[in-house]
Each structure stands twice: as structure tokens, then as C-alpha cells.
Motif scaffolding. Sequence first.
Motif, PDB file in Angstrom:
ATOM      1  N   VAL A  96       5.898   8.501  -9.596  1.00 52.56           N
ATOM      2  CA  VAL A  96       6.634   7.866  -8.507  1.00 52.56           C
ATOM      3  C   VAL A  96       5.633   7.154  -7.604  1.00 52.56           C
ATOM      4  O   VAL A  96       4.650   7.757  -7.158  1.00 52.56           O
ATOM      5  CB  VAL A  96       7.446   8.890  -7.683  1.00 52.56           C
ATOM      6  N   LEU A  97       5.891   5.881  -7.368  1.00 51.97           N
ATOM      7  CA  LEU A  97       5.123   5.102  -6.399  1.00 51.97           C
ATOM      8  C   LEU A  97       5.953   5.024  -5.123  1.00 51.97           C
ATOM      9  O   LEU A  97       7.046   4.453  -5.117  1.00 51.97           O
ATOM     10  CB  LEU A  97       4.827   3.712  -6.944  1.00 51.97           C
ATOM     11  N   SER A  98       5.456   5.621  -4.052  1.00 57.05           N
ATOM     12  CA  SER A  98       6.204   5.738  -2.804  1.00 57.05           C
ATOM     13  C   SER A  98       5.560   4.881  -1.714  1.00 57.05           C
ATOM     14  O   SER A  98       4.349   4.960  -1.493  1.00 57.05           O
ATOM     15  CB  SER A  98       6.242   7.202  -2.355  1.00 57.05           C
ATOM     16  N   PHE A 109       0.863  -1.185   0.000  1.00 58.97           N
ATOM     17  CA  PHE A 109       0.000   0.000   0.000  1.00 58.97           C
ATOM     18  C   PHE A 109       0.895   1.228   0.000  1.00 58.97           C
ATOM     19  O   PHE A 109       1.776   1.359   0.856  1.00 58.97           O
ATOM     20  CB  PHE A 109      -0.920   0.030   1.225  1.00 58.97           C
ATOM     21  N   GLY A 110       0.712   2.099  -0.992  1.00 59.14           N
ATOM     22  CA  GLY A 110       1.585   3.261  -1.108  1.00 59.14           C
ATOM     23  C   GLY A 110       0.843   4.474  -1.642  1.00 59.14           C
ATOM     24  O   GLY A 110      -0.400   4.524  -1.636  1.00 59.14           O
ATOM     25  N   ARG A 111       1.621   5.431  -2.118  1.00 60.91           N
ATOM     26  CA  ARG A 111       1.069   6.669  -2.669  1.00 60.91           C
ATOM     27  C   ARG A 111       1.670   6.884  -4.055  1.00 60.91           C
ATOM     28  O   ARG A 111       2.897   6.853  -4.209  1.00 60.91           O
ATOM     29  CB  ARG A 111       1.392   7.859  -1.756  1.00 60.91           C
ATOM     30  N   LEU A 112       0.798   7.106  -5.013  1.00 59.56           N
ATOM     31  CA  LEU A 112       1.226   7.365  -6.383  1.00 59.56           C
ATOM     32  C   LEU A 112       1.250   8.870  -6.602  1.00 59.56           C
ATOM     33  O   LEU A 112       0.226   9.540  -6.462  1.00 59.56           O
ATOM     34  CB  LEU A 112       0.273   6.696  -7.372  1.00 59.56           C
ATOM     35  N   ALA A 113       2.436   9.409  -6.918  1.00 69.36           N
ATOM     36  CA  ALA A 113       2.598  10.849  -7.156  1.00 69.36           C
ATOM     37  C   ALA A 113       2.664  11.093  -8.662  1.00 69.36           C
ATOM     38  O   ALA A 113       3.508  10.514  -9.359  1.00 69.36           O
ATOM     39  CB  ALA A 113       3.859  11.364  -6.476  1.00 69.36           C
TER      40      ALA A 113
END
Length: 210
Positions: A74-76, A24-28
Motif C-alpha cells: 500500500v502506498l499511502s 511524497f508518501g509512505r510505502l507499507a
Amino acid sequence: MLIRPWDAPRDDAEWQDWLAVHDFGRLAVNGPAGEPPFVQPLRFAYDADRAEAVTHLARPNPLRAALEADPVVVLSVIDDYVYVPGPWQAPPGGPAAHGTPTSFYAAVQLRCRARVVDDPADKAVLLNRQLGHLQPEGGSARAAAGEEPYGRKLSGIRGLRLEVTGVRAKFKYAGHRPAETQDRIAAGLAARGGPGDAAARDHLLRRRSP
């Protein structure tokens, strides 16, 4: 993200193994001119062999237009984070009050080229890859275009394939501290036993110099 030599992964396997269980992450995504980036929380499935991550978005999500304008994203992912009180980090033989407080964490940033997938059959394939990752034991119906229970729902989403073109990874766990200080931190994490403390302690002990 600043990565000190002592915080860098030992090899690709270290960050890949960590990412395999942190999905589970954050897509910028770059926003329109004059606007800040879009940041979308999401769950994904990473495939090291294909060097890609797959996920999906709701059809009305504004990220689609942004991705079509600029597919570089960027997937962080960040987890196993804890606060470390200053006294735990005090140099050996020095005053405890002189220790520097900090935070420990593991982080992986995947630089990717995104491709929106809208063909129903192709979206079903991506959804089934995610489902296979999240529920390897099965128990749920598979998605198939035109078939129940999910066929009619495929029109409400957009699939997303993220081709990984670069990786930045960091494991910040006192790698440059002397053994005595590392032992004190490990003991403090074990005694505190708060959220994330066990995972952070495991990282510290696993990564310490022999």
C-alpha cells in the motif's frame, strides 16, 4: 481507512489531480512472519494512464526481501491536514462549547503489486520518469546505463514499479455539516492562516454542496 459518503471523492479525477501534486508518501510492505510491516517514506511519480507509480530504493534497503516474499503493498499519501477547534464545528444556534474538535485531511491509498527492477537500462528509464515529473523544466542530466554522471550509480539502487490494483481516497472537510457551520469553519481557517489552512479551506469550499 473509514470513508463516509460525504468524504468520498466526487470522481476519479478529484483524487488523481490531487495525487499529481502530492508525490511524497509512505510505502507499507508486509514484514516477515511475526514482525510488523515495513514502512518506507519515499517520493514517487504516479502515472494515471499507466495506472502505476514508479520510485526507487537504496540497494541495501530491507524492503527488497519483503517485496519478493509478498509483492502486495500500500502506498499511502496524506496532506492538507489541519486541526479544527470544537467551537468552529458547533451546530447552528447551539453553544460554541458543544462543538466537536476534529482534524481535516486529504488521503489517498493505492493498493499495488510491486515489481523490483534491477536491469540498469530499465532503472534508468524509471529514474528519468521520476525526474521528468519532478523537474519538467529540465536542467539536470538524464540517467543512462554506463554513461556519466549517473551510470555507475545505478548499481546502488533498485527500481520499483507499483501496479495500482485498487484505490481508497478521502477528503475529510466537513462535507456533512450545514452551510452555516461550513462558513464558520472557512472563516476560522482564513483568519488563523496557519500551515495547511489555506489548502484545507480551498477543499472545504470546493466540495460544499451548491
